[in-house]
Enzyme design. Structure first.
Site, PDB file in Angstrom:
ATOM      1  N   ASP A 682      42.808 -80.037  68.506  1.00  0.00           N
ATOM      2  CA  ASP A 682      43.461 -78.735  68.614  1.00  0.00           C
ATOM      3  C   ASP A 682      43.565 -78.066  67.239  1.00  0.00           C
ATOM      4  O   ASP A 682      43.350 -76.853  67.111  1.00  0.00           O
ATOM      5  CB  ASP A 682      44.860 -78.900  69.223  1.00  0.00           C
ATOM      6  CG  ASP A 682      45.524 -77.567  69.489  1.00  0.00           C
ATOM      7  OD1 ASP A 682      44.965 -76.761  70.250  1.00  0.00           O
ATOM      8  OD2 ASP A 682      46.606 -77.308  68.907  1.00  0.00           O
ATOM      9  N   LYS A 686      41.793 -74.389  65.880  1.00  0.00           N
ATOM     10  CA  LYS A 686      42.515 -73.331  65.152  1.00  0.00           C
ATOM     11  C   LYS A 686      41.879 -73.081  63.785  1.00  0.00           C
ATOM     12  O   LYS A 686      41.726 -71.938  63.350  1.00  0.00           O
ATOM     13  CB  LYS A 686      43.981 -73.730  64.995  1.00  0.00           C
ATOM     14  CG  LYS A 686      44.741 -73.788  66.317  1.00  0.00           C
ATOM     15  CD  LYS A 686      46.178 -74.278  66.113  1.00  0.00           C
ATOM     16  CE  LYS A 686      46.938 -74.361  67.426  1.00  0.00           C
ATOM     17  NZ  LYS A 686      48.331 -74.855  67.239  1.00  0.00           N
TER      18      LYS A 686
END
Length: 821
Positions: A682, A686
């Site tokens: 994750d 980003k």
């Protein structure tokens, strides 16, 4: 004295005729003299034309059925509205005699198999004859001395039976002489007259309005009141623009312009006799007689608005003649107009480029073949020698026009108009503006007509409130549900203080979808979705959104679904803006990332994803502002996982790594399987977005990511992993002690520098901004040319439904402001 004209919808029923009686009674109570002009009952003219055509085709049963319905409707009206026995008997005798004549006409057409213009004019004239005959009788029945006046006795025309020209000299004398002996309320048949031989003629489209103006001019009336079914002339078509409102005053010129471009209340030629005699027209509503309506006169009247109204014409064919042989050649335009005139083709729209290379004109689609044949015959020599190309023909267009005398010497009107169209992704094919500056006209695709009308109406007339139409995917998820709550709670504030109305028009989850063009009630949306929603189908949901074609539409994706992302390109191509916390779209291939931005730019839509990286933190916005202002990004350091931030901010002293992870899971910081957080994937997504937005070109696979879970524990089931989690304590204890021995702390961080991205667990000393991080806060540090010695730091919650939903909400508002300004 006033002339009152009542259209078909105003005389179409017993109830409506009673309304006319009340209007006349109110005028007489003030000792005012009135003359009535009435149209046929609504739809009767079409009914008679249809019966005539079927009789011509020898369709025995159908034309007689239509005639019988026509007869029954009028007979029933007389029987129910006339109470006086003597009046009723007199009327019924005359009624049946006249009806026999109508039947004879139809039977004659059927026998001969021919419906000439002369016969058709006589046939359709009975619509007005019966209508006025009944209204006059109803007035007599009410004690108002109604006098039936057949205009064929007074209005003299040429012998163009279906679109006759009036001989005003004879007509005016006939009317003046006749009315010297009239003592009562004259009810005059609209639409019809006779030629010099006594043959019935009709005055064409808008004929009853024309009749009213003819009689008003001849009688030197003080005003003409045109009674219809709307409250005057509106700023736009209320069937397409719900916010349309009555225009209090118009000049004759403004009224004619609005009517030419589609306003149905009046027909331009009908204004001419009133215009010449300077007789004001008042457009009134039979169903709301107290409303002042619209006053039309020589003067435009005072108005705070630059324009008076927006009008449109649908289904227009755009024809373009072009070629190098037109440049500098005298007479090309005159030859074009002459040949179209000889073919009887009406030009609705016209524009010519200053280079003289092309002439563009708009006509009705039914005249395309005739126009093409005429033009290509006229210019056959030039076409053969390739000096002029064959006509280019485009169909399915609409014309929109903004109209108002106040545009004169008011700069910026056209800019405002085309900016509103552009922001809504509406392509303009052709533009025309006269030197009088009375209107600005544009040709667009017909599918965008309603969208254009609403966008223009909002920008020119709805200064108080502008709307945003939201279609939401994922309303039952934590972020989506929170977003709906925030929109509901802030609705009144935004409307009253920020002049913005956010309508949630559609919602869908994986099971059901609900679309309401008037906006979904956010106080009860869950019940509405469950009870009235249909089976969820994202293809159907997005197709409906495109078909509705609302101005200022925003698609909000609060899912984490790759399937939803597959619809982004389709929506952007339709100029629908997108707001999403879903990171998938921005972390697919570099080509896909580029394509989405390209489409958004081409269609003037916005693609906004601030919440992809820092939830409600203004990370993307700050990064874009730095780049747009010319700063250069040297390095980005970021703690981008609230979960991993909490874990390593808490992992101190005697605490065990496994205990901290389990504590984070218990508090809801981690995913159900903590490995989803510990893998660093994750964070990598980003970081990829930050890198790409900084100008980097890379794929997710190019990023070096330290997975905090050993390879041996990555493929086991979740329950087993949690049982084995303490096996990691010794390894992380060693890492922690090494950091503490140096006075450092551990932070799982991304570093973006020199086109590379590294994600790993690192030590930071007390001088680093990450050192004092606490809780689950995220932090992003920008080192740039301008912020080299003292980097720009953004810190705050990087996760949570409230802050993420707030970030999405802020971007919806941002798009609303962009569209409005």
């Amino acid at each position: 004295m006033k002339v009152l004209k009542f259209g078909g919808s105003s005389v179409g029923s017993i109830e409506n005729i009673h309304r006319i009686i009340n209007i006349v009674r109110a005028e007489k109570a003030q000792d005012k003299e009135v003359v009535l002009v009435c149209s046929a009952f609504n739809k009767v003219t079409d009914q008679l034309i249809n019966a005539g055509k079927l009789a011509e085709k020898k369709d025995n049963n159908t034309y007689l059925e239509i005639f019988q319905n026509f007869k029954d409707r009028h007979q029933t009206t007389i029987e129910n509205i006339i109470e006086d026995t003597a009046i009723k008997k007199e009327m019924m005798d005359e009624f049946f005699e006249s009806m026999d004549r109508v039947e004879d006409i139809l039977k004659g057409v059927h026998l001969l198999g021919e419906l000439s213009d002369k016969t058709l004019a006589q046939l359709v004239s009975y619509g007005e004859r019966f209508s006025c005959f009944i209204v006059a009788g109803a007035l007599r029945n009410a004690g108002l001395n109604g006098i039936y006046v057949n205009a064929t006795q007074l209005v003299r025309t040429d012998s163009n039976y279906l679109s006759a020209k009036v001989n005003f000299e004879k007509t005016n004398k006939n009317i003046a002489d006749f009315f010297e002996a009239v003592h009562g309320v004259a009810v005059v048949t609209g639409f019809i007259g006779t030629d010099e031989h006594g043959n019935v003629t009709t005055l064409g489209r808008g004929g009853s309005d024309y009749t009213a103006a003819i009689f008003a001019a001849a009688l030197k009336a003080s005003a003409i009141e045109i009674w219809t079914d709307v409250d005057g002339v509106l700023t736009a078509d209320p069937r397409r623009v719900e916010q349309a409102f009555t225009i209090p005053t118009l000049s004759y010129k403004e009224a004619m312009e609005l009517s030419h471009f589609g306003a149905k209340v009046i027909y331009p030629p009908s204004i001419q006799p009133a215009y010449i005699k300077n007789i004001p027209l008042i457009i009134k509503n039979t169903f709301n007689p107290e409303h002042p309506g619209t006053y039309i006169s020589k003067d435009s009247g005072k108005s705070t608005n630059i324009i008076k109204g927006i009008s449109s014409l649908s289904d227009i064919a755009l024809l373009r003649m072009e070629g190098t042989g037109m440049v500098g050649v005298v007479g090309i335009a005159s030859r074009l107009f002459a040949t179209l005139s000889r073919a009887g083709i009406n030009i609705i729209f016209l524009t010519q480029g200053s280079s003289e290379h092309s002439i563009c004109f708009g006509i009705l689609p039914g005249e395309i073949k005739k126009a093409q044949k005429s033009v290509e015959e006229e210019f056959r020599y030039e076409i053969q020698n390739r000096q002029i190309l064959p006509l280019v023909i485009e169909t399915n267009n609409s014309i929109i026009a903004v109209i108002g005398e106040n545009m004169t010497n008011s700069p910026g009107v056209s800019a405002k108009m085309f900016k509103a169209l552009g922001k809504n992704g509406i392509n303009v094919k052709a533009i025309a503006q006269g030197s009088s500056e009375l209107n600005i006209t544009a040709v667009i695709e017909q599918v965008n007509e309603a969208k254009a009308l609403n966008a223009l109406h909002e920008i020119f007339f709805e200064n108080d409130v502008h709307s945003v139409n939201v279609f939401l995917v994922g309303p039952t998820g934590l972020i989506g549900k929170t977003l709906l709550k925030q929109i509901k709670n802030q609705f009144d504030f935004l409307q009253n203080e920020k002049s913005m109305q956010i309508n949630v028009t559609g919602i869908t989850n994986s099971k059901k979808m609900l679309i309401d063009s008037n906006g979904i009630d956010l106080s009860d949306w869950e019940n509405e979705l469950n009870e009235n929603g249909t089976e969820a189908n994202l293809e159907a949901f997005t197709r409906k959104m495109v078909e509705m074609n609302f101005a200022n539409t925003v698609f909000v994706d609060c899912s984490a679904s790759k399937h939803v992302v597959e619809f982004y390109e389709k929506l952007l191509k339709k100029s629908i803006s997108i707001v999403t916390p879903n990171k998938i779209a921005n972390t697919l291939s570099q080509d896909k990332y580029n394509q989405l931005r390209k489409l958004a730019k081409q269609s003037n839509a916005r693609f906004m994803y601030e919440t992809n990286v820092g939830a409600g933190l203004p990370v993307i916005g700050v990064l874009q502002s730095l780049l747009n202002s010319g700063d250069k990004i040297l390095k980005i350091e970021a703690v981008l996982s609230g979960t991993l931030s909490y874990i390593f901010n808490t992992y101190k002293g005697d605490l065990k790594f496994s205990d901290v992870v389990l504590d984070a899971k218990e508090k809801g910081f981690t995913e159900p399987d903590p490995r989803d957080d510990l893998s660093g994937l994750d964070v990598a997504r980003k970081a990829l977005i930050l890198s790409r937005d900084s100008g980097g070109i890379m794929e997710l696979s190019d990023i070096a990511v330290e997975n905090l879970v050993p390879a041996s524990m990555r493929d086991i089931d979740g329950k087993t992993f949690l049982q084995k989690l303490p096996e990691l304590d010794a390894m992380y204890e060693s890492v922690k002690q090494e950091a503490e021995s140096k006075g450092n702390v551990l932070r799982y961080m991304a570093v973006i520098e020199n086109g590379q991205v590294q994600i790993a667990l690192k030590q930071v000393d007390a001088q680093h901004p990450f050192y004092n991080l606490s809780g689950s806060d995220n932090m992003i540090v920008f080192t740039t040319e301008r912020y080299k010695n003292n980097p720009l730091v953004i810190k705050g919650p990087g996760a949570g439904a409230e802050v993420t939903a707030a970030g999405v909400f802020a971007e919806i508002i941002s798009i609303g402001n962009y569209m409005a300004n």
